[in-house]
Design a protein around this motif. Structure first.
Motif, PDB file in Angstrom:
ATOM      1  N   ALA A  36      18.268  47.551  50.830  1.00  0.00           N
ATOM      2  CA  ALA A  36      19.134  48.729  50.898  1.00  0.00           C
ATOM      3  C   ALA A  36      20.492  48.366  51.491  1.00  0.00           C
ATOM      4  O   ALA A  36      21.535  48.862  51.053  1.00  0.00           O
ATOM      5  N   TYR A  37      20.465  47.498  52.495  1.00  0.00           N
ATOM      6  CA  TYR A  37      21.719  47.059  53.109  1.00  0.00           C
ATOM      7  C   TYR A  37      22.604  46.340  52.099  1.00  0.00           C
ATOM      8  O   TYR A  37      23.802  46.634  51.982  1.00  0.00           O
ATOM      9  N   LEU A  38      22.026  45.405  51.360  1.00  0.00           N
ATOM     10  CA  LEU A  38      22.812  44.636  50.396  1.00  0.00           C
ATOM     11  C   LEU A  38      23.377  45.533  49.295  1.00  0.00           C
ATOM     12  O   LEU A  38      24.497  45.324  48.822  1.00  0.00           O
ATOM     13  N   GLU A  39      22.602  46.543  48.907  1.00  0.00           N
ATOM     14  CA  GLU A  39      23.079  47.481  47.886  1.00  0.00           C
ATOM     15  C   GLU A  39      24.295  48.256  48.392  1.00  0.00           C
ATOM     16  O   GLU A  39      25.298  48.404  47.682  1.00  0.00           O
ATOM     17  N   GLU A  40      24.210  48.749  49.625  1.00  0.00           N
ATOM     18  CA  GLU A  40      25.325  49.498  50.200  1.00  0.00           C
ATOM     19  C   GLU A  40      26.515  48.584  50.485  1.00  0.00           C
ATOM     20  O   GLU A  40      27.672  48.991  50.359  1.00  0.00           O
ATOM     21  N   TYR A  41      26.219  47.349  50.867  1.00  0.00           N
ATOM     22  CA  TYR A  41      27.286  46.387  51.153  1.00  0.00           C
ATOM     23  C   TYR A  41      28.110  46.117  49.901  1.00  0.00           C
ATOM     24  O   TYR A  41      29.343  46.019  49.961  1.00  0.00           O
ATOM     25  N   GLU A  42      27.451  46.021  48.754  1.00  0.00           N
ATOM     26  CA  GLU A  42      28.168  45.781  47.503  1.00  0.00           C
ATOM     27  C   GLU A  42      29.066  46.960  47.147  1.00  0.00           C
ATOM     28  O   GLU A  42      30.127  46.787  46.545  1.00  0.00           O
ATOM     29  N   LYS A  43      28.653  48.168  47.517  1.00  0.00           N
ATOM     30  CA  LYS A  43      29.504  49.337  47.271  1.00  0.00           C
ATOM     31  C   LYS A  43      30.781  49.247  48.106  1.00  0.00           C
ATOM     32  O   LYS A  43      31.877  49.575  47.636  1.00  0.00           O
ATOM     33  N   LEU A  44      30.621  48.809  49.358  1.00  0.00           N
ATOM     34  CA  LEU A  44      31.800  48.634  50.203  1.00  0.00           C
ATOM     35  C   LEU A  44      32.686  47.516  49.652  1.00  0.00           C
ATOM     36  O   LEU A  44      33.915  47.607  49.689  1.00  0.00           O
ATOM     37  N   ARG A  45      32.050  46.497  49.144  1.00  0.00           N
ATOM     38  CA  ARG A  45      32.803  45.378  48.566  1.00  0.00           C
ATOM     39  C   ARG A  45      33.644  45.849  47.387  1.00  0.00           C
ATOM     40  O   ARG A  45      34.770  45.395  47.190  1.00  0.00           O
ATOM     41  N   ALA A  46      33.086  46.776  46.619  1.00  0.00           N
ATOM     42  CA  ALA A  46      33.839  47.326  45.489  1.00  0.00           C
ATOM     43  C   ALA A  46      35.062  48.093  45.973  1.00  0.00           C
ATOM     44  O   ALA A  46      36.059  48.208  45.258  1.00  0.00           O
ATOM     45  N   GLY A  47      34.992  48.621  47.205  1.00  0.00           N
ATOM     46  CA  GLY A  47      36.124  49.346  47.767  1.00  0.00           C
ATOM     47  C   GLY A  47      37.345  48.476  47.966  1.00  0.00           C
ATOM     48  O   GLY A  47      38.470  48.979  48.061  1.00  0.00           O
ATOM     49  N   LEU A  48      37.149  47.164  48.022  1.00  0.00           N
ATOM     50  CA  LEU A  48      38.276  46.246  48.161  1.00  0.00           C
ATOM     51  C   LEU A  48      39.170  46.258  46.936  1.00  0.00           C
ATOM     52  O   LEU A  48      40.306  45.796  46.981  1.00  0.00           O
ATOM     53  N   ARG A  49      38.661  46.779  45.835  1.00  0.00           N
ATOM     54  CA  ARG A  49      39.422  46.766  44.596  1.00  0.00           C
ATOM     55  C   ARG A  49      40.478  47.856  44.560  1.00  0.00           C
ATOM     56  O   ARG A  49      41.315  47.877  43.660  1.00  0.00           O
ATOM     57  N   ARG A  50      40.418  48.793  45.510  1.00  0.00           N
ATOM     58  CA  ARG A  50      41.455  49.824  45.544  1.00  0.00           C
ATOM     59  C   ARG A  50      42.768  49.191  45.976  1.00  0.00           C
ATOM     60  O   ARG A  50      42.883  48.652  47.071  1.00  0.00           O
ATOM     61  N   ALA A  51      43.740  49.245  45.124  1.00  0.00           N
ATOM     62  CA  ALA A  51      45.023  48.607  45.405  1.00  0.00           C
ATOM     63  C   ALA A  51      45.889  49.475  46.304  1.00  0.00           C
ATOM     64  O   ALA A  51      45.597  50.636  46.553  1.00  0.00           O
ATOM     65  N   ALA A  52      46.975  48.874  46.792  1.00  0.00           N
ATOM     66  CA  ALA A  52      47.920  49.617  47.621  1.00  0.00           C
ATOM     67  C   ALA A  52      48.616  50.701  46.813  1.00  0.00           C
ATOM     68  O   ALA A  52      49.105  51.681  47.353  1.00  0.00           O
ATOM     69  N   SER A  53      48.688  50.519  45.535  1.00  0.00           N
ATOM     70  CA  SER A  53      49.258  51.517  44.638  1.00  0.00           C
ATOM     71  C   SER A  53      48.124  52.199  43.891  1.00  0.00           C
ATOM     72  O   SER A  53      47.062  51.624  43.692  1.00  0.00           O
ATOM     73  N   ASN A  54      48.340  53.439  43.478  1.00  0.00           N
ATOM     74  CA  ASN A  54      47.326  54.124  42.685  1.00  0.00           C
ATOM     75  C   ASN A  54      47.327  53.641  41.240  1.00  0.00           C
ATOM     76  O   ASN A  54      46.432  53.974  40.472  1.00  0.00           O
ATOM     77  N   LYS A  55      48.340  52.873  40.878  1.00  0.00           N
ATOM     78  CA  LYS A  55      48.408  52.358  39.516  1.00  0.00           C
ATOM     79  C   LYS A  55      47.434  51.196  39.342  1.00  0.00           C
ATOM     80  O   LYS A  55      47.283  50.374  40.240  1.00  0.00           O
ATOM     81  N   PRO A  56      46.771  51.100  38.197  1.00  0.00           N
ATOM     82  CA  PRO A  56      45.957  49.915  37.927  1.00  0.00           C
ATOM     83  C   PRO A  56      46.825  48.660  37.985  1.00  0.00           C
ATOM     84  O   PRO A  56      47.962  48.661  37.513  1.00  0.00           O
ATOM     85  N   ARG A  57      46.293  47.602  38.566  1.00  0.00           N
ATOM     86  CA  ARG A  57      47.072  46.377  38.766  1.00  0.00           C
ATOM     87  C   ARG A  57      46.644  45.307  37.766  1.00  0.00           C
ATOM     88  O   ARG A  57      45.470  44.961  37.681  1.00  0.00           O
ATOM     89  N   ILE A  58      47.623  44.790  37.036  1.00  0.00           N
ATOM     90  CA  ILE A  58      47.381  43.761  36.023  1.00  0.00           C
ATOM     91  C   ILE A  58      48.042  42.456  36.458  1.00  0.00           C
ATOM     92  O   ILE A  58      49.190  42.446  36.900  1.00  0.00           O
ATOM     93  N   LEU A  59      47.316  41.361  36.319  1.00  0.00           N
ATOM     94  CA  LEU A  59      47.860  40.037  36.612  1.00  0.00           C
ATOM     95  C   LEU A  59      47.951  39.247  35.309  1.00  0.00           C
ATOM     96  O   LEU A  59      46.954  39.078  34.606  1.00  0.00           O
ATOM     97  N   ILE A  60      49.157  38.772  34.987  1.00  0.00           N
ATOM     98  CA  ILE A  60      49.366  37.926  33.810  1.00  0.00           C
ATOM     99  C   ILE A  60      49.472  36.480  34.281  1.00  0.00           C
ATOM    100  O   ILE A  60      50.281  36.165  35.156  1.00  0.00           O
ATOM    101  N   ILE A  61      48.656  35.604  33.704  1.00  0.00           N
ATOM    102  CA  ILE A  61      48.662  34.191  34.087  1.00  0.00           C
ATOM    103  C   ILE A  61      48.917  33.363  32.835  1.00  0.00           C
ATOM    104  O   ILE A  61      48.105  33.357  31.912  1.00  0.00           O
ATOM    105  N   ASP A  62      50.050  32.687  32.804  1.00  0.00           N
ATOM    106  CA  ASP A  62      50.379  31.876  31.631  1.00  0.00           C
ATOM    107  C   ASP A  62      51.431  30.850  32.019  1.00  0.00           C
ATOM    108  O   ASP A  62      52.323  31.140  32.828  1.00  0.00           O
ATOM    109  N   SER A  63      51.325  29.657  31.464  1.00  0.00           N
ATOM    110  CA  SER A  63      52.293  28.603  31.757  1.00  0.00           C
ATOM    111  C   SER A  63      53.561  28.750  30.928  1.00  0.00           C
ATOM    112  O   SER A  63      54.576  28.118  31.227  1.00  0.00           O
ATOM    113  N   PHE A  64      53.496  29.570  29.874  1.00  0.00           N
ATOM    114  CA  PHE A  64      54.664  29.797  29.028  1.00  0.00           C
ATOM    115  C   PHE A  64      55.464  30.974  29.577  1.00  0.00           C
ATOM    116  O   PHE A  64      55.005  32.118  29.548  1.00  0.00           O
TER     117      PHE A  64
END
Length: 264
Positions: free
Chosen positions: A120-148
Motif C-alpha cells: 500500500a505504501y509503494l502504491e501511494e508513493y508512486e502517486k506522489l511521484r507522479a505529482g512531480l510531473r506538475r510543471a511550474a506552468s499550467n501549460k504542458p511542457r514539451i522538450l525537443i532534442i535534436d542535433s540539427f
C-alpha cells in the motif's frame, strides 16, 4: 516504523537514520516556507537566497542517498528554479515552490504511516511521484532534442503555435536528464542526436516507471530505424509531418490535462 521505497536491505533497516532525517527536515521546512514567501514577494536578500539554496542542496542529497526520490527531485526542482531566478534567467513561481514543499511533507507523512502495508505504501508513493510531473506552468511542457539546429527551430515554431511550454536541447544525455528531473510532458527527438540516439533515449524514457507516461515522438529520415521500444508517434523531417506532430501533442496533452483536472 519508517517506510522506504528502496529494496536495499541496508537502507530498509536504517530506520533511525531515516527518522532523524525526517525530524530535522520537518523542523526546517517551516523556515524554508517563510523564506520562499519572502523571495516570492520580490525580496533578494543574499543571506536568504544562500540559506535557501544550501538547505535545498543538502536535503536533495540526503533524500537521494536514502532513496526518497520524490523528496530529492522536489528539492532539485526548487533549487533549479531559485538558481534560474537568481541569474534572472527564469521566474520565481511561489505556488510551484509551496506545492513542492507540500509534496515533501506528504511524502514524509506517508513514509511514517505505520498502518500501511509495504504494498500500500509503494502504491501511494508512486502517486506522489507522479505529482512531480506538475510543471511550474499550467501549460504542458514539451522538450525537443535534436542535433540539427534547423529541426529544433522548425519544430519549436510549430509547437509555439499552441498553448505549450517548449524547451529545446541538442544533447541526448542532457535531454534525458531534463526528462528525469523536470516536469516534462512530451519529448520530440531526432533519430541521431549527440550522446545517445533517439530510439535509445525513448527506450530509456518509456522503460523508467517514473517517466513512462511521458509522450514521445521520433523524427526520422524516410528510412525508419529499428526500434527497441515504440514511441507514441513517428514523423519524417517534413513540414507537413512536423505540423501534424505539433497538433497531435497539443490535442493529446490537452486531453491528459483535462483528465487530471477532472480526477483531482
Amino acid at each position: 516504523m519508517i517506510h522506504n521505497p528502496s529494496e536495499d536491505e541496508v537502507i530498509l533497516e536504517s530506520t533511525d537514520l531515516c527518522q532523524s532525517f525526517f525530524d530535522q527536515l520537518g523542523e526546517d521546512l517551516s523556515t524554508l516556507e517563510a523564506d520562499l514567501i519572502d523571495l516570492g514577494r520580490g525580496q533578494r536578500d543574499p543571506d536568504v537566497i544562500r540559506r535557501t539554496l544550501q538547505f535545498m542542496h543538502s536535503s536533495k542529497g540526503t533524500a537521494g542517498a536514502l532513496s526518497y526520490i520524490v523528496i530529492s527531485k522536489a528539492f532539485h526542482q526548487m533549487e533549479d528554479m531559485v538558481i534560474a531566478w537568481q541569474k534572472e534567467e527564469g521566474l520565481f513561481n511561489l505556488d510551484f515552490m509551496l506545492d513542492r514543499v507540500d509534496l515533501v511533507r506528504r511524502t514524509m507523512d506517508l513514509s511514517q504511516d505505520a498502518s500501511l502495508s509495504r504494498a500500500a505504501y509503494l502504491e501511494e508513493y508512486e502517486k506522489l511521484r507522479a505529482g512531480l510531473r506538475r510543471a511550474a506552468s499550467n501549460k504542458p511542457r514539451i522538450l525537443i532534442i535534436d542535433s540539427f539546429q534547423a529541426t529544433l527551430l522548425l519544430m519549436k515554431e510549430h509547437l509555439d503555435k499552441y498553448d505549450l511550454d517548449v524547451m529545446i536541447c541538442s544533447d541526448g544525455y542532457q535531454g534525458l536528464g531534463k526528462v528525469l528531473h523536470d516536469a516534462i510532458d512530451g519529448v520530440v527527438c531526432g533519430g541521431m542526436i549527440n550522446g545517445i540516439d533517439g530510439p535509445a533515449l525513448i527506450a530509456a524514457i518509456k522503460l523508467n516507471p517514473s517517466t513512462s507516461i511521458v509522450k514521445t515522438a521520433l523524427i526520422t529520415s524516410k528510412v525508419r530505424p529499428k526500434l527497441f521500444v515504440e514511441p507514441d508517434q513517428v514523423a519524417h523531417r517534413t513540414e507537413k509531418d512536423l505540423s501534424y506532430l505539433a497538433k497531435w501533442f497539443h490535442e493529446t496533452l490537452a486531453k491528459d490535462q483535462m483528465a487530471r483536472q477532472a480526477s483531482a
